[in-house]
Design an enzyme around this catalytic site. Structure first.
Site, PDB file in Angstrom:
ATOM      1  CB  ALA A   1     131.556  38.305 -71.745  1.00 16.83           C
ATOM      2  CB  ALA A   2     126.319  40.460 -73.773  1.00 11.48           C
ATOM      3  N   GLY A   3     126.194  37.454 -72.913  1.00 15.35           N
ATOM      4  CA  GLY A   3     125.410  36.280 -72.512  1.00 15.35           C
ATOM      5  C   GLY A   3     125.933  35.675 -71.212  1.00 15.35           C
ATOM      6  CG  ASP A   4     129.863  34.296 -71.058  1.00 15.75           C
ATOM      7  OD1 ASP A   4     129.164  33.340 -71.454  1.00 15.75           O
ATOM      8  OD2 ASP A   4     130.941  34.627 -71.586  1.00 15.75           O
TER       9      ASP A   4
HETATM   10  O1  RIB Z   1     131.488  34.400 -74.200  1.00 14.87           O
HETATM   11  C1  RIB Z   1     132.676  35.119 -74.377  1.00 14.87           C
HETATM   12  C2  RIB Z   1     133.865  34.224 -74.185  1.00 14.87           C
HETATM   13  O2  RIB Z   1     133.883  33.250 -75.191  1.00 14.87           O
HETATM   14  C3  RIB Z   1     135.194  34.915 -74.275  1.00 14.87           C
HETATM   15  O3  RIB Z   1     135.627  35.451 -73.064  1.00 14.87           O
HETATM   16  C4  RIB Z   1     136.104  33.837 -74.838  1.00 14.87           C
HETATM   17  O4  RIB Z   1     137.070  33.396 -73.952  1.00 14.87           O
HETATM   18  C5  RIB Z   1     135.182  32.705 -75.256  1.00 14.87           C
HETATM   19  O5  RIB Z   1     135.200  31.692 -74.349  1.00 14.87           O
END
Ligand code: RIB
Length: 313
Positions: free
Chosen positions: A251-254
Protein backbone atom coordinates in the site's frame (compact mmCIF):
# COMPACT_ATOMS: atom_id res chain seq x y z
CA UNK A 1 -11.42 25.06 1.18
CA UNK A 2 -10.43 21.56 0.06
CA UNK A 3 -12.08 20.16 -3.09
CA UNK A 4 -13.87 16.78 -2.92
CA UNK A 5 -12.02 13.54 -3.58
CA UNK A 6 -14.03 10.58 -4.89
CA UNK A 7 -12.38 7.15 -4.86
CA UNK A 8 -13.89 4.50 -7.13
CA UNK A 9 -12.35 1.11 -6.41
CA UNK A 10 -11.86 -1.99 -4.33
CA UNK A 11 -12.21 -2.90 -0.66
CA UNK A 12 -10.44 -6.10 0.50
CA UNK A 13 -9.74 -7.83 3.76
CA UNK A 14 -6.00 -8.58 3.68
CA UNK A 15 -4.76 -11.92 5.08
CA UNK A 16 -1.17 -11.06 5.89
CA UNK A 17 1.64 -13.48 6.83
CA UNK A 18 5.20 -12.34 7.61
CA UNK A 19 8.15 -14.60 6.82
CA UNK A 20 11.91 -14.51 6.42
CA UNK A 21 11.89 -15.14 2.64
CA UNK A 22 9.02 -15.32 0.13
CA UNK A 23 8.40 -18.91 -1.07
CA UNK A 24 9.44 -20.07 -4.54
CA UNK A 25 6.85 -21.87 -6.69
CA UNK A 26 6.08 -25.24 -5.04
CA UNK A 27 7.98 -24.35 -1.85
CA UNK A 28 6.55 -24.26 1.70
CA UNK A 29 8.10 -21.81 4.13
CA UNK A 30 7.44 -21.04 7.79
CA UNK A 31 5.71 -17.76 8.60
CA UNK A 32 5.85 -16.14 12.02
CA UNK A 33 2.75 -14.00 12.24
CA UNK A 34 -0.72 -13.85 10.68
CA UNK A 35 -3.12 -10.89 10.76
CA UNK A 36 -6.33 -9.83 9.04
CA UNK A 37 -6.04 -6.14 8.16
CA UNK A 38 -8.20 -3.72 6.12
CA UNK A 39 -6.98 -3.18 2.56
CA UNK A 40 -7.96 -2.96 -1.09
CA UNK A 41 -6.29 -0.45 -3.40
CA UNK A 42 -9.33 1.81 -3.58
CA UNK A 43 -10.06 1.71 0.13
CA UNK A 44 -6.38 2.30 0.99
CA UNK A 45 -6.35 5.45 -1.15
CA UNK A 46 -9.61 6.64 0.40
CA UNK A 47 -8.33 5.89 3.91
CA UNK A 48 -5.19 7.95 3.23
CA UNK A 49 -7.18 10.86 1.87
CA UNK A 50 -9.52 10.82 4.87
CA UNK A 51 -6.78 10.38 7.48
CA UNK A 52 -4.79 13.29 6.02
CA UNK A 53 -7.81 15.60 6.22
CA UNK A 54 -9.30 15.32 2.72
CA UNK A 55 -13.03 15.49 2.04
CA UNK A 56 -13.31 11.95 0.68
CA UNK A 57 -16.10 9.64 -0.51
CA UNK A 58 -15.58 5.93 -1.27
CA UNK A 59 -17.55 4.22 -4.04
CA UNK A 60 -17.29 0.42 -4.07
CA UNK A 61 -18.91 -2.90 -3.14
CA UNK A 62 -18.63 -5.29 -0.19
CA UNK A 63 -20.42 -8.56 0.59
CA UNK A 64 -23.08 -8.97 3.26
CA UNK A 65 -20.57 -10.29 5.80
CA UNK A 66 -18.44 -9.29 8.74
CA UNK A 67 -15.47 -8.24 6.56
CA UNK A 68 -17.66 -5.79 4.67
CA UNK A 69 -18.73 -4.14 7.94
CA UNK A 70 -15.13 -4.02 9.22
CA UNK A 71 -13.88 -2.43 6.01
CA UNK A 72 -16.57 0.26 6.05
CA UNK A 73 -15.86 0.94 9.68
CA UNK A 74 -12.11 1.32 9.03
CA UNK A 75 -12.87 3.99 6.41
CA UNK A 76 -15.38 5.74 8.64
CA UNK A 77 -12.77 5.98 11.42
CA UNK A 78 -10.53 7.79 8.92
CA UNK A 79 -13.34 10.28 8.21
CA UNK A 80 -14.33 8.82 4.81
CA UNK A 81 -17.97 8.99 3.66
CA UNK A 82 -19.01 5.37 2.93
CA UNK A 83 -22.59 6.17 1.83
CA UNK A 84 -21.76 4.98 -1.71
CA UNK A 85 -20.28 1.61 -0.62
CA UNK A 86 -22.92 -0.89 -1.75
CA UNK A 87 -23.53 -4.20 0.02
CA UNK A 88 -24.17 -7.03 -2.45
CA UNK A 89 -25.83 -10.30 -1.39
CA UNK A 90 -24.48 -12.60 -4.11
CA UNK A 91 -20.75 -12.25 -3.39
CA UNK A 92 -18.41 -12.27 -0.42
CA UNK A 93 -16.26 -9.25 0.37
CA UNK A 94 -12.99 -9.19 -1.61
CA UNK A 95 -9.91 -10.67 0.01
CA UNK A 96 -6.17 -10.47 -0.63
CA UNK A 97 -3.57 -13.03 0.42
CA UNK A 98 -0.36 -11.17 1.21
CA UNK A 99 3.08 -12.64 1.98
CA UNK A 100 5.58 -10.15 3.40
CA UNK A 101 9.27 -11.00 3.75
CA UNK A 102 11.93 -9.39 5.96
CA UNK A 103 12.89 -6.10 4.32
CA UNK A 104 9.32 -5.41 3.26
CA UNK A 105 8.90 -6.96 -0.21
CA UNK A 106 5.63 -8.79 -0.80
CA UNK A 107 3.52 -11.06 -3.01
CA UNK A 108 -0.22 -10.35 -3.30
CA UNK A 109 -3.08 -12.43 -4.72
CA UNK A 110 -6.52 -10.83 -4.85
CA UNK A 111 -9.93 -12.55 -5.08
CA UNK A 112 -12.26 -9.75 -6.25
CA UNK A 113 -15.54 -11.08 -4.77
CA UNK A 114 -17.99 -8.19 -4.40
CA UNK A 115 -15.58 -5.75 -6.07
CA UNK A 116 -16.51 -7.38 -9.40
CA UNK A 117 -20.08 -6.08 -8.93
CA UNK A 118 -19.21 -2.37 -9.07
CA UNK A 119 -21.00 -1.21 -12.22
CA UNK A 120 -20.98 1.87 -14.47
CA UNK A 121 -24.49 2.62 -13.13
CA UNK A 122 -23.11 2.76 -9.55
CA UNK A 123 -20.48 5.21 -10.74
CA UNK A 124 -23.00 7.35 -12.53
CA UNK A 125 -25.19 7.63 -9.43
CA UNK A 126 -22.16 8.44 -7.26
CA UNK A 127 -20.92 11.21 -9.53
CA UNK A 128 -24.27 12.76 -10.42
CA UNK A 129 -24.02 15.60 -7.89
CA UNK A 130 -20.26 16.16 -8.19
CA UNK A 131 -19.16 19.34 -10.00
CA UNK A 132 -15.41 19.47 -9.38
CA UNK A 133 -12.63 17.80 -7.44
CA UNK A 134 -10.49 14.71 -7.91
CA UNK A 135 -11.31 11.18 -9.03
CA UNK A 136 -8.98 8.40 -7.86
CA UNK A 137 -9.37 5.00 -9.47
CA UNK A 138 -7.33 1.79 -9.93
CA UNK A 139 -7.69 -1.55 -11.76
CA UNK A 140 -9.23 -3.84 -9.12
CA UNK A 141 -12.71 -2.97 -10.44
CA UNK A 142 -14.28 -4.12 -13.74
CA UNK A 143 -12.65 -2.35 -16.69
CA UNK A 144 -15.98 -1.02 -18.02
CA UNK A 145 -16.55 0.61 -14.61
CA UNK A 146 -13.09 2.22 -14.57
CA UNK A 147 -13.68 3.50 -18.12
CA UNK A 148 -17.10 4.91 -17.18
CA UNK A 149 -15.61 6.54 -14.07
CA UNK A 150 -12.91 8.35 -16.05
CA UNK A 151 -15.34 9.44 -18.77
CA UNK A 152 -18.05 10.67 -16.40
CA UNK A 153 -15.61 12.39 -14.04
CA UNK A 154 -13.99 14.25 -16.95
CA UNK A 155 -17.42 15.34 -18.15
CA UNK A 156 -18.11 16.72 -14.65
CA UNK A 157 -14.93 18.78 -14.61
CA UNK A 158 -13.01 16.55 -12.19
CA UNK A 159 -9.29 15.85 -12.42
CA UNK A 160 -8.88 12.11 -13.12
CA UNK A 161 -6.04 10.13 -11.51
CA UNK A 162 -5.57 6.49 -12.53
CA UNK A 163 -3.29 4.11 -10.64
CA UNK A 164 -2.84 1.30 -13.22
CA UNK A 165 -2.55 -1.44 -10.60
CA UNK A 166 -2.66 -4.37 -10.88
CA UNK A 167 -1.23 -3.83 -14.38
CA UNK A 168 -3.53 -4.66 -17.30
CA UNK A 169 -3.63 -3.47 -20.90
CA UNK A 170 -5.48 -0.12 -21.15
CA UNK A 171 -7.55 1.24 -24.02
CA UNK A 172 -6.64 4.49 -25.74
CA UNK A 173 -10.08 5.87 -24.89
CA UNK A 174 -9.44 5.30 -21.16
CA UNK A 175 -5.96 6.83 -21.27
CA UNK A 176 -7.26 9.88 -23.10
CA UNK A 177 -9.66 10.54 -20.21
CA UNK A 178 -6.83 10.47 -17.63
CA UNK A 179 -5.17 13.63 -16.37
CA UNK A 180 -2.57 11.93 -14.20
CA UNK A 181 -1.39 8.32 -14.65
CA UNK A 182 0.62 6.98 -11.70
CA UNK A 183 2.23 3.58 -12.45
CA UNK A 184 5.07 2.11 -10.44
CA UNK A 185 8.12 1.06 -12.45
CA UNK A 186 6.82 -2.49 -13.08
CA UNK A 187 3.39 -1.29 -14.17
CA UNK A 188 4.88 1.39 -16.41
CA UNK A 189 7.00 -1.19 -18.24
CA UNK A 190 4.11 -3.66 -18.55
CA UNK A 191 1.88 -0.92 -20.02
CA UNK A 192 4.53 -0.47 -22.70
CA UNK A 193 4.66 -4.22 -23.35
CA UNK A 194 8.11 -4.60 -21.73
CA UNK A 195 9.35 -7.00 -19.07
CA UNK A 196 9.14 -5.85 -15.42
CA UNK A 197 12.44 -4.71 -13.87
CA UNK A 198 13.84 -1.96 -11.68
CA UNK A 199 14.60 1.23 -13.62
CA UNK A 200 17.06 4.09 -13.15
CA UNK A 201 16.14 7.76 -13.52
CA UNK A 202 17.18 7.96 -17.16
CA UNK A 203 14.98 4.94 -17.95
CA UNK A 204 12.11 6.49 -15.93
CA UNK A 205 12.38 9.63 -18.09
CA UNK A 206 12.17 7.53 -21.27
CA UNK A 207 9.28 5.36 -20.00
CA UNK A 208 7.29 8.41 -18.91
CA UNK A 209 7.74 10.15 -22.24
CA UNK A 210 6.51 7.03 -24.06
CA UNK A 211 3.47 6.79 -21.78
CA UNK A 212 2.63 10.46 -22.37
CA UNK A 213 2.14 9.65 -26.06
CA UNK A 214 -0.66 7.21 -25.08
CA UNK A 215 -2.97 10.02 -23.90
CA UNK A 216 -2.64 11.04 -20.22
CA UNK A 217 -1.77 14.71 -19.60
CA UNK A 218 0.86 13.95 -16.96
CA UNK A 219 2.68 10.86 -15.71
CA UNK A 220 4.13 10.13 -12.30
CA UNK A 221 6.31 7.00 -12.28
CA UNK A 222 6.49 5.79 -8.66
CA UNK A 223 10.03 4.54 -8.06
CA UNK A 224 9.79 3.17 -4.51
CA UNK A 225 12.82 4.15 -2.41
CA UNK A 226 14.08 6.27 -5.34
CA UNK A 227 11.01 8.57 -5.10
CA UNK A 228 8.98 9.63 -8.13
CA UNK A 229 9.47 10.95 -11.66
CA UNK A 230 6.97 13.53 -12.95
CA UNK A 231 6.62 14.10 -16.69
CA UNK A 232 4.46 16.27 -18.91
CA UNK A 233 4.93 17.75 -22.38
CA UNK A 234 7.15 20.50 -20.92
CA UNK A 235 9.70 18.00 -19.56
CA UNK A 236 10.34 15.88 -16.50
CA UNK A 237 11.80 16.06 -13.00
CA UNK A 238 12.77 13.78 -10.14
CA UNK A 239 11.45 13.97 -6.58
CA UNK A 240 13.62 11.92 -4.17
CA UNK A 241 12.03 10.05 -1.26
CA UNK A 242 13.14 10.16 2.39
CA UNK A 243 15.34 7.23 3.45
CA UNK A 244 13.54 4.80 5.78
CA UNK A 245 13.88 1.20 6.95
CA UNK A 246 11.17 -0.84 5.23
CA UNK A 247 9.05 -3.34 7.15
CA UNK A 248 6.22 -3.80 4.63
CA UNK A 249 5.83 -2.04 1.28
CA UNK A 250 2.14 -3.04 0.91
CA UNK A 251 0.00 0.00 0.00
CA UNK A 252 2.92 2.43 -0.32
CA UNK A 253 1.65 3.32 -3.80
CA UNK A 254 -1.92 3.69 -2.51
CA UNK A 255 -0.72 5.96 0.28
CA UNK A 256 1.18 8.05 -2.30
CA UNK A 257 -1.96 8.50 -4.43
CA UNK A 258 -4.27 9.34 -1.52
CA UNK A 259 -1.80 11.90 -0.17
CA UNK A 260 -1.18 13.36 -3.62
CA UNK A 261 -4.92 13.94 -4.06
CA UNK A 262 -5.15 15.65 -0.66
CA UNK A 263 -2.30 18.01 -1.57
CA UNK A 264 -3.85 18.86 -4.93
CA UNK A 265 -7.37 19.20 -3.50
CA UNK A 266 -6.01 21.76 -1.02
CA UNK A 267 -4.78 23.84 -3.96
CA UNK A 268 -1.08 22.86 -3.90
CA UNK A 269 0.94 22.42 -7.09
CA UNK A 270 2.33 19.03 -8.13
CA UNK A 271 5.79 20.28 -7.07
CA UNK A 272 4.42 20.63 -3.53
CA UNK A 273 2.01 17.67 -3.52
CA UNK A 274 4.58 15.07 -4.69
CA UNK A 275 7.03 15.59 -1.77
CA UNK A 276 4.02 15.42 0.61
CA UNK A 277 2.97 12.12 -1.03
CA UNK A 278 6.55 10.77 -0.97
CA UNK A 279 6.71 11.44 2.79
CA UNK A 280 3.34 9.77 3.46
CA UNK A 281 4.37 6.69 1.44
CA UNK A 282 7.79 6.52 3.12
CA UNK A 283 6.21 6.40 6.58
CA UNK A 284 3.73 3.72 5.47
CA UNK A 285 6.51 1.29 4.53
CA UNK A 286 7.94 1.42 8.06
CA UNK A 287 4.80 -0.35 9.38
CA UNK A 288 2.94 -3.59 8.72
CA UNK A 289 -0.33 -3.63 6.81
CA UNK A 290 -2.17 -1.44 4.33
CA UNK A 291 -4.58 0.92 6.11
CA UNK A 292 -2.86 0.13 9.42
CA UNK A 293 0.34 1.70 8.07
CA UNK A 294 -1.08 5.01 6.81
CA UNK A 295 0.32 7.97 8.77
CA UNK A 296 -1.47 10.93 10.35
CA UNK A 297 -1.21 14.47 8.98
CA UNK A 298 1.03 15.41 11.87
CA UNK A 299 3.52 12.60 11.07
CA UNK A 300 3.66 13.54 7.38
CA UNK A 301 4.15 17.23 8.20
CA UNK A 302 7.02 16.37 10.57
CA UNK A 303 8.84 14.24 7.97
CA UNK A 304 8.22 16.85 5.28
CA UNK A 305 9.94 19.47 7.44
CA UNK A 306 13.05 17.24 7.74
CA UNK A 307 12.83 16.46 4.02
CA UNK A 308 12.43 20.10 2.96
CA UNK A 309 15.83 20.25 1.25
CA UNK A 310 14.51 17.80 -1.38
CA UNK A 311 11.55 19.96 -2.37
CA UNK A 312 12.26 21.80 -5.66
CA UNK A 313 12.58 25.59 -5.18
O1 RIB B 1 -1.99 -2.08 -2.83
C1 RIB B 1 -2.12 -2.94 -1.73
C2 RIB B 1 -3.44 -3.64 -1.77
O2 RIB B 1 -3.49 -4.49 -2.89
C3 RIB B 1 -3.72 -4.53 -0.59
O3 RIB B 1 -4.31 -3.86 0.48
C4 RIB B 1 -4.58 -5.63 -1.18
O4 RIB B 1 -5.88 -5.63 -0.73
C5 RIB B 1 -4.52 -5.43 -2.69
O5 RIB B 1 -5.65 -4.84 -3.15
Amino acid sequence: MSKPIVVIGSLNMDFVVQMEKLPLRGETVRGWAFQMLPGGKGANQACTAGRLGGCCRMVGCVGEDVFGEQLKSSLQSAGVDTGAVKTVREEATGVALINVESGGQNQIVVAAGANARLSPVDVESALIMVQEGYLLTQLESPMETVEAAARLARARGMVTILDPAPARPLSTSLLQNIDLLTPNETEALLLLGQRASAVNLEEAREIASQLLKRGPRQIIVKLGEKGAWLADWQGGRHFPAPKVTAVDTTAAGDTFNGALAVGLAEGRSLDQAIPFANCAAAISVTRLGAQASIPSRHEVAALLTQHAQFIPA
